[in-house]
Write a protein that holds these residues in place. Structure first.
Motif, PDB file in Angstrom:
ATOM      1  N   ASP A 111     -23.854 -24.857 -10.360  1.00 58.81           N
ATOM      2  CA  ASP A 111     -22.863 -25.881 -10.486  1.00 58.81           C
ATOM      3  C   ASP A 111     -21.656 -25.530 -11.021  1.00 58.81           C
ATOM      4  O   ASP A 111     -20.273 -26.314 -10.590  1.00 58.81           O
ATOM      5  CB  ASP A 111     -23.268 -27.070 -11.664  1.00 58.81           C
ATOM      6  N   ALA A 112     -21.243 -24.159 -11.505  1.00 52.08           N
ATOM      7  CA  ALA A 112     -19.919 -23.680 -11.967  1.00 52.08           C
ATOM      8  C   ALA A 112     -19.432 -22.835 -10.800  1.00 52.08           C
ATOM      9  O   ALA A 112     -18.608 -22.111 -11.066  1.00 52.08           O
ATOM     10  CB  ALA A 112     -20.315 -22.939 -13.291  1.00 52.08           C
ATOM     11  N   PHE A 113     -20.115 -22.765  -9.568  1.00 51.64           N
ATOM     12  CA  PHE A 113     -19.425 -21.742  -8.546  1.00 51.64           C
ATOM     13  C   PHE A 113     -17.943 -22.365  -8.270  1.00 51.64           C
ATOM     14  O   PHE A 113     -17.601 -23.467  -8.051  1.00 51.64           O
ATOM     15  CB  PHE A 113     -20.390 -21.958  -7.177  1.00 51.64           C
ATOM     16  N   ASN A 114     -17.052 -21.378  -8.397  1.00 53.67           N
ATOM     17  CA  ASN A 114     -15.613 -21.697  -8.092  1.00 53.67           C
ATOM     18  C   ASN A 114     -15.484 -20.668  -6.951  1.00 53.67           C
ATOM     19  O   ASN A 114     -15.373 -19.569  -6.887  1.00 53.67           O
ATOM     20  CB  ASN A 114     -14.756 -21.114  -9.233  1.00 53.67           C
ATOM     21  N   VAL A 115     -15.181 -21.525  -5.643  1.00 58.64           N
ATOM     22  CA  VAL A 115     -14.945 -20.787  -4.446  1.00 58.64           C
ATOM     23  C   VAL A 115     -13.547 -20.075  -4.461  1.00 58.64           C
ATOM     24  O   VAL A 115     -13.537 -18.724  -3.959  1.00 58.64           O
ATOM     25  CB  VAL A 115     -14.984 -21.970  -3.278  1.00 58.64           C
ATOM     26  N   ASP A 116     -12.406 -20.524  -5.006  1.00 58.23           N
ATOM     27  CA  ASP A 116     -11.241 -19.880  -5.125  1.00 58.23           C
ATOM     28  C   ASP A 116     -11.698 -18.341  -5.629  1.00 58.23           C
ATOM     29  O   ASP A 116     -11.066 -17.044  -5.322  1.00 58.23           O
ATOM     30  CB  ASP A 116     -10.095 -20.531  -5.681  1.00 58.23           C
ATOM     31  N   TRP A 117     -12.206 -18.340  -6.988  1.00 57.85           N
ATOM     32  CA  TRP A 117     -12.307 -17.062  -7.698  1.00 57.85           C
ATOM     33  C   TRP A 117     -13.403 -16.405  -6.982  1.00 57.85           C
ATOM     34  O   TRP A 117     -13.506 -14.883  -7.096  1.00 57.85           O
ATOM     35  CB  TRP A 117     -12.560 -17.392  -9.161  1.00 57.85           C
ATOM     36  N   TYR A 118     -14.420 -16.860  -6.441  1.00 58.40           N
ATOM     37  CA  TYR A 118     -15.391 -16.180  -5.703  1.00 58.40           C
ATOM     38  C   TYR A 118     -14.572 -15.270  -4.859  1.00 58.40           C
ATOM     39  O   TYR A 118     -14.733 -13.982  -4.334  1.00 58.40           O
ATOM     40  CB  TYR A 118     -16.298 -16.720  -5.067  1.00 58.40           C
ATOM     41  N   ASP A 119     -13.684 -16.024  -3.858  1.00 60.31           N
ATOM     42  CA  ASP A 119     -12.924 -15.324  -2.767  1.00 60.31           C
ATOM     43  C   ASP A 119     -11.954 -14.227  -3.394  1.00 60.31           C
ATOM     44  O   ASP A 119     -12.016 -13.134  -2.617  1.00 60.31           O
ATOM     45  CB  ASP A 119     -11.953 -16.295  -2.193  1.00 60.31           C
ATOM     46  N   ILE A 120     -11.279 -14.490  -4.671  1.00 59.60           N
ATOM     47  CA  ILE A 120     -10.469 -13.294  -5.105  1.00 59.60           C
ATOM     48  C   ILE A 120     -11.488 -12.150  -5.370  1.00 59.60           C
ATOM     49  O   ILE A 120     -10.970 -11.038  -4.980  1.00 59.60           O
ATOM     50  CB  ILE A 120     -10.069 -14.030  -6.556  1.00 59.60           C
ATOM     51  N   ILE A 121     -12.470 -12.302  -6.143  1.00 63.61           N
ATOM     52  CA  ILE A 121     -13.458 -11.112  -6.461  1.00 63.61           C
ATOM     53  C   ILE A 121     -13.911 -10.623  -5.066  1.00 63.61           C
ATOM     54  O   ILE A 121     -13.697  -9.112  -4.977  1.00 63.61           O
ATOM     55  CB  ILE A 121     -14.691 -11.457  -7.203  1.00 63.61           C
ATOM     56  N   ASP A 122     -14.144 -11.275  -4.089  1.00 57.22           N
ATOM     57  CA  ASP A 122     -14.368 -10.759  -2.659  1.00 57.22           C
ATOM     58  C   ASP A 122     -13.398  -9.986  -2.161  1.00 57.22           C
ATOM     59  O   ASP A 122     -13.511  -8.904  -1.720  1.00 57.22           O
ATOM     60  CB  ASP A 122     -14.877 -11.804  -1.718  1.00 57.22           C
ATOM     61  N   GLY A 123     -11.939 -10.360  -2.276  1.00 57.72           N
ATOM     62  CA  GLY A 123     -10.867  -9.930  -1.889  1.00 57.72           C
ATOM     63  C   GLY A 123     -10.905  -8.310  -2.764  1.00 57.72           C
ATOM     64  O   GLY A 123     -10.418  -7.261  -1.923  1.00 57.72           O
ATOM     65  N   LEU A 124     -11.010  -8.404  -3.982  1.00 56.41           N
ATOM     66  CA  LEU A 124     -10.757  -7.058  -4.756  1.00 56.41           C
ATOM     67  C   LEU A 124     -11.792  -5.925  -4.233  1.00 56.41           C
ATOM     68  O   LEU A 124     -11.568  -5.019  -3.986  1.00 56.41           O
ATOM     69  CB  LEU A 124     -11.139  -7.511  -6.260  1.00 56.41           C
ATOM     70  N   PHE A 125     -13.085  -6.411  -3.952  1.00 57.91           N
ATOM     71  CA  PHE A 125     -14.136  -5.572  -3.183  1.00 57.91           C
ATOM     72  C   PHE A 125     -13.590  -5.137  -1.736  1.00 57.91           C
ATOM     73  O   PHE A 125     -13.576  -3.857  -1.523  1.00 57.91           O
ATOM     74  CB  PHE A 125     -15.290  -6.112  -2.792  1.00 57.91           C
ATOM     75  N   TYR A 126     -13.096  -5.995  -0.865  1.00 60.24           N
ATOM     76  CA  TYR A 126     -12.548  -5.868   0.190  1.00 60.24           C
ATOM     77  C   TYR A 126     -11.247  -4.697   0.292  1.00 60.24           C
ATOM     78  O   TYR A 126     -11.337  -3.618   0.905  1.00 60.24           O
ATOM     79  CB  TYR A 126     -12.023  -6.826   0.984  1.00 60.24           C
ATOM     80  N   ASN A 127     -10.596  -4.924  -0.662  1.00 66.10           N
ATOM     81  CA  ASN A 127      -9.278  -3.858  -1.079  1.00 66.10           C
ATOM     82  C   ASN A 127      -9.790  -2.670  -1.433  1.00 66.10           C
ATOM     83  O   ASN A 127      -9.068  -1.527  -1.042  1.00 66.10           O
ATOM     84  CB  ASN A 127      -8.319  -4.465  -2.246  1.00 66.10           C
TER      85      ASN A 127
END
Length: 579
Positions: free
Chosen positions: A191-207
């Protein structure tokens, strides 16, 4: 490619608004709450379709951007970008649209001819059109705004969208809704999933590594093939990326000077990430325990640097759209933020909005837009045009206070020594030269720029009423001498309070010789100046020097002993003392 200008039409309360990004400076949208600042920022963000979310969201969002008063609107919303071409457009870079069958290969000659035309123009204008039918949004499309015949070809829309995909990214940052969550969950069913911040962390991994992702990281903890050491290695590398970016670009900024390190940790049983911050004294805090200022900068860093879907390698200078930045911080922190933004614009474009007087950059006043809403219609006026309409005669900057409806009180009256100058150019020169001559000193005076030599009565009246220790500085030309006689007579002032430039028949720009002006121009703009430096260029280069401390040391070496002697004499005449 680089964005030069945006035009927003029929977007919510906007009939038509232009925002220019043609200069490497801050762009400020200034106005009261509900004046339309956010609407303009959202309009710019909407130009890039990669900022769109789900189809359902888009339909709901698109419905909100039509004119509210016209529920059956058939008028399209349009956002147009003028894009400068810094590199040659080549057909080989767009092979994919032919290989994927988006464009028929027999259109190659048309595209090549169009590219040749655009390369000569060194710019391209692309418009995103969001049509409406009976108030409901229809399928959007992109089109070129050009006289070239190919722009009329319906297939040119495919090329226009592909070109937008290669443009610099545009990121909208909303202060109060973009705070770092205490826990960044990785399961979409939470219920507390935040798509924007998941996307940011995913981007950190990708970088960190293009093979890294949050999903692949979680697999390292799978029961069937648990690889905890590999997971720790990946997380160490990710944290190195985070702190390298933090150190290289952000650590010198005022809001993060106390931060030594940031760390991303992972809670295995509950599948969430946490971010902790270690201060320079070694104390470690959770994000909710740190100051609002530090969190603002860290949040801003992560959103602008690591959002994976925004990544476009070598796409050009990105745009950060910052809506009411940290207006909940105290006034000093807000003023420091302006200096930080000036550092950011060295490799980004920054458009920010505010209704706070402490977030106004006077050095970049010419790139300020006054935003007002009248009868539901949003109006945007560039500062240089706005002051022509405003009838305030108190000071060159008084219209800013009028816009924000600021009423001075006993806490805002400047009891320090005040220097009243004829205009903003004199203010910039005095301020810059004081920093050059006395780099270790903190000024114990303020400078008020008027609107002309003959129009300083109100400022003088204010300072008399405040019992302030003030001086009026005027050019020693005929206009300045007449103004001095007038003020001495009308206000019964002592001679020592109205100072003419010590050298007869001089304006302040005359204190510098032509070689000095050209050298200061080179330091400010990074290029040679062959002809004489004109008055506008003179004012602009002192704006740059005044707001870029790193250039002042170089500038000091370009100024000769005679000029230094003149300014020391001027400061002495104004009775500006050094501690």
């Amino acid at each position: 490619m680089i964005y030069k200008e945006f035009t927003i039409e029929n977007f919510k309360g906007v009939d038509k608004v232009n925002v220019s990004l043609d200069k490497d400076e801050l762009v400020l949208l200034l106005g009261l709450n509900e004046s339309g600042k956010t609407t303009i920022l959202k309009g710019i963000e909407t130009f890039d379709y990669l900022n769109d979310l789900s189809k359902d969201y888009d339909n709901n969002f698109f419905r909100t951007i039509r004119k509210k008063s016209d529920v059956s609107s058939d008028t399209p919303a349009m956002i147009t970008a003028l894009i400068g071409l810094e590199e040659i457009l080549e057909i080989k870079d767009y092979q994919g649209i032919f290989e994927r069958g988006l464009l028929n290969k027999n259109k190659k000659d048309n595209v090549e001819a169009f590219f040749h035309f655009l390369n000569n123009e060194k710019k391209v204008k692309i418009q995103r059109v969001i049509p409406f039918k009976g108030g409901n949004p229809k399928q959007y499309y992109y089109q070129f705004i050009s006289d070239h015949p190919f722009a009329e070809d319906q297939f040119s829309r495919i090329l226009a969208k592909e070109m937008v995909h290669r443009c610099p990214f545009i990121i909208y940052f909303e202060d109060f809704k973009d705070r770092i969550p205490e826990k960044i969950f990785t399961s979409k069913t939470n219920d507390a999933f935040n798509v924007d911040w998941y996307d940011i962390i995913d981007g950190l991994f990708y970088n960190t590594d293009k093979e890294f992702s949050v999903a692949n990281f979680k697999k390292l903890y799978s029961r069937s093939n648990r690889r905890e050491r590999d997971a720790k290695t990946v997380l160490k590398r990710v944290n190195k990326t985070l702190n390298t970016s933090f150190s290289e670009k952000w650590k010198e900024l005022s809001g993060v000077k106390d931060i030594e390190e940031t760390e991303l940790t992972y809670n295995i049983p509950k599948s969430y990430f946490e971010i902790s911050i270690t201060d320079t004294d070694g104390t470690t805090y959770a994000v909710d325990e740190r100051s609002k200022g530090a969190l603002w900068y860290l949040s801003f860093l992560m959103k602008t640097e690591f959002r994976r879907k925004k990544l476009r390698v070598n796409s050009g200078k990105p745009i950060f759209l910052i809506d009411e930045p940290a207006s909940n911080l105290h006034s000093t922190a807000q003023q420091n933020m302006i200096s930080d933004f000036k550092k950011l614009v060295e490799d980004t474009s920054v458009v920010y909005s505010t209704h706070s007087q402490y977030l106004i950059s006077l050095d970049n006043i010419k790139t300020t837009y006054i935003i007002e809403r009248n009868k539901g219609v949003v109006k945007s006026t560039l500062w240089s045009d706005y002051i022509k309409e405003d009838k305030s005669n108190e000071t060159y900057y008084q219209p800013l206070a009028n816009v924000l409806k600021i009423i001075p009180n006993s806490l805002t009256i400047p009891w320090n020594k005040a220097i009243i100058t004829e205009g903003p150019s004199d203010r910039k020169v005095l301020s810059t030269m004081y920093k050059i001559l006395f780099p270790e000193q903190i000024p114990d005076f303020v400078i008020y720029p008027g609107t002309s030599a003959q129009n300083l009565e109100t400022l003088i009246s204010f300072n008399l009423a405040w019992s302030a220790d003030f001086r009026v500085m005027l050019d020693s030309d005929k206009e300045g001498k007449r103004a001095k006689e007038k003020y001495l007579k009308n206000f019964d002032l002592g001679e020592e309070l109205v100072i003419l430039l010590p050298i007869d028949n001089k304006k302040i720009e005359g204190y510098f010789n032509e070689d000095e002006k050209k050298e200061l121009y080179k330091i400010s703009f990074g290029k040679e100046k062959e002809e004489r430096v004109n008055k506008k260029e003179f004012s602009s280069m002192f704006s740059i020097l005044n707001s870029h401390p790193e250039k002042l040391d170089v500038a000091s070496k370009a100024i000769g002993e005679e000029t230094i002697f003149r300014f020391k004499g001027l400061f002495s005449a104004l009775e500006i003392t050094q501690n």
